[in-house]
Write an enzyme that holds these catalytic residues in place. Structure first.
Site, PDB file in Angstrom:
ATOM      1  N   LYS A 110       0.874  -1.181   0.000  1.00  0.00           N
ATOM      2  CA  LYS A 110       0.000   0.000   0.000  1.00  0.00           C
ATOM      3  C   LYS A 110       0.910   1.230   0.000  1.00  0.00           C
ATOM      4  CE  LYS A 110      -4.155   1.984   0.613  1.00  0.00           C
ATOM      5  NZ  LYS A 110      -5.348   1.728  -0.225  1.00  0.00           N
ATOM      6  N   THR A 152      -4.352   6.563   3.939  1.00  0.00           N
ATOM      7  CA  THR A 152      -4.856   7.816   4.498  1.00  0.00           C
ATOM      8  C   THR A 152      -6.028   7.540   5.435  1.00  0.00           C
ATOM      9  OG1 THR A 152      -6.443   8.220   2.706  1.00  0.00           O
ATOM     10  CG2 THR A 152      -4.197   9.035   2.388  1.00  0.00           C
ATOM     11  N   ASP A 159      -5.320  -0.956   5.380  1.00  0.00           N
ATOM     12  CA  ASP A 159      -5.802  -1.832   4.313  1.00  0.00           C
ATOM     13  C   ASP A 159      -4.969  -3.101   4.181  1.00  0.00           C
ATOM     14  OD1 ASP A 159      -7.790  -0.021   3.794  1.00  0.00           O
ATOM     15  OD2 ASP A 159      -6.797   0.894   2.070  1.00  0.00           O
ATOM     16  N   GLU A 199      -1.859  -1.937  -4.052  1.00  0.00           N
ATOM     17  CA  GLU A 199      -3.205  -1.357  -3.959  1.00  0.00           C
ATOM     18  C   GLU A 199      -3.147   0.165  -3.856  1.00  0.00           C
ATOM     19  OE1 GLU A 199      -7.072  -0.883  -1.124  1.00  0.00           O
ATOM     20  OE2 GLU A 199      -5.591  -2.389  -0.546  1.00  0.00           O
ATOM     21  N   ALA A 233      -4.807   4.184  -3.789  1.00  0.00           N
ATOM     22  CA  ALA A 233      -5.758   4.922  -2.943  1.00  0.00           C
ATOM     23  C   ALA A 233      -6.688   5.682  -3.869  1.00  0.00           C
ATOM     24  CB  ALA A 233      -5.017   5.882  -2.015  1.00  0.00           C
ATOM     25  N   GLY A 234      -7.994   5.450  -3.737  1.00  0.00           N
ATOM     26  CA  GLY A 234      -8.936   6.128  -4.621  1.00  0.00           C
ATOM     27  C   GLY A 234      -8.792   5.654  -6.047  1.00  0.00           C
ATOM     28  N   PRO A 273     -18.947 -10.474  -3.985  1.00  0.00           N
ATOM     29  CA  PRO A 273     -20.259 -10.149  -3.418  1.00  0.00           C
ATOM     30  C   PRO A 273     -20.181  -9.068  -2.352  1.00  0.00           C
ATOM     31  CG  PRO A 273     -19.495 -12.270  -2.601  1.00  0.00           C
ATOM     32  CD  PRO A 273     -18.543 -11.855  -3.675  1.00  0.00           C
ATOM     33  N   ALA A 274     -21.202  -8.246  -2.289  1.00  0.00           N
ATOM     34  CA  ALA A 274     -21.300  -7.238  -1.239  1.00  0.00           C
ATOM     35  C   ALA A 274     -21.233  -7.929   0.115  1.00  0.00           C
ATOM     36  CB  ALA A 274     -22.606  -6.459  -1.381  1.00  0.00           C
TER      37      ALA A 274
END
Length: 235
Positions: A35, A39, A48, A108, A110-111, A199-200
């Site tokens: 990462k 933030t 994360d 990964e 950010a945003g 899936p959510a």
């Protein structure tokens, strides 16, 4: 594919959970998760990469380059905190170092793809270009996703970056009409295949269940065994 950048069309769309799912699907490999800029968290709080390691398992090496306390874009958060920004070459160097003793390095962002890292306007795309790494794009399921997916794909192509595909970061259990149609239309907007639908609520699963189920959400290109409907983009 030694280094894979995980970006997205925006924030809070499931990049971390998708990263965890890919790491879990490659459970028989040595996986590192990097990462560049975390933030919105104070020192000592799990970020994360810690969440990816928690969900994906002990085979994951978690590395965070910089942390800023305010939940803002990395450049803004760094400036307001008085801390040094992250530079693309630092991301590339860290990823390349991890790649020497890992089979897969997931970076990964950010945003979204073009969120600024520093005052010069450097972005995750610049880091990806230095690494020569493909960029997996995480997208939302619902209305509006086709436009932002197309814009992100266009930005990648303009920079000579490869997109192996897109993944829906949070697919509702009962998708509405737009979400159902988007599963078919996203490859067209992206110019790249749909490589999965997470899936959510997947991040709330017990880690052992998350690891067991993750391969079913992802196509073979991402270590899974999901076969439909991941096809290639229509003409």
């Amino acid at each position: 594919m030694t280094v894979l950048v995980v970006s997205g069309t925006g924030t809070e769309i499931g990049k971390t959970i998708v990263t965890a799912a890919v790491a879990a699907a490659f459970r028989d490999r040595r996986v590192a998760v990097l990462k560049p800029a975390q933030t919105g968290l104070d020192p000592g709080m799990p970020g994360d990469v810690a969440e990816v390691a928690r969900l994906a398992g002990s085979h994951v090496t978690a590395v965070e380059l910089a942390r800023y306390p305010e939940p803002l874009a990395p450049e803004t958060a760094a400036r307001r905190s008085g801390l040094a920004p992250v530079r693309p070459y630092e991301v590339a160097e860290a990823a390349q170092k991890l790649a020497t003793d890992h089979d897969l390095v997931l970076v990964e962002g950010a945003g979204g793809l073009l969120v600024r890292f520093d005052a010069e306007g450097s972005t995750l795309a610049d880091a990806a270009r230095l690494m020569g790494a493909p960029v997996l794009v995480v997208v939302p399921a619902g209305l509006g996703t086709l436009n932002v997916t197309a814009l992100t794909a266009e930005a990648l192509r303009a920079r000579g970056l490869t997109c192996p595909g897109v993944v829906v970061g949070s697919m509702p259990a009962e998708p509405d009409l737009a979400a159902r149609c988007n599963v078919e239309d996203l490859p067209v907007s992206a110019g790249a295949p749909l490589l999965g639908c997470v899936p959510a609520g997947a991040g709330a699963l017990p880690p052992a269940e998350f690891r067991t189920r993750a391969p079913s959400w992802l196509a073979p290109e991402l270590g899974g065994h999901r076969r439909e409907p991941t096809g290639s983009a229509r003409g």
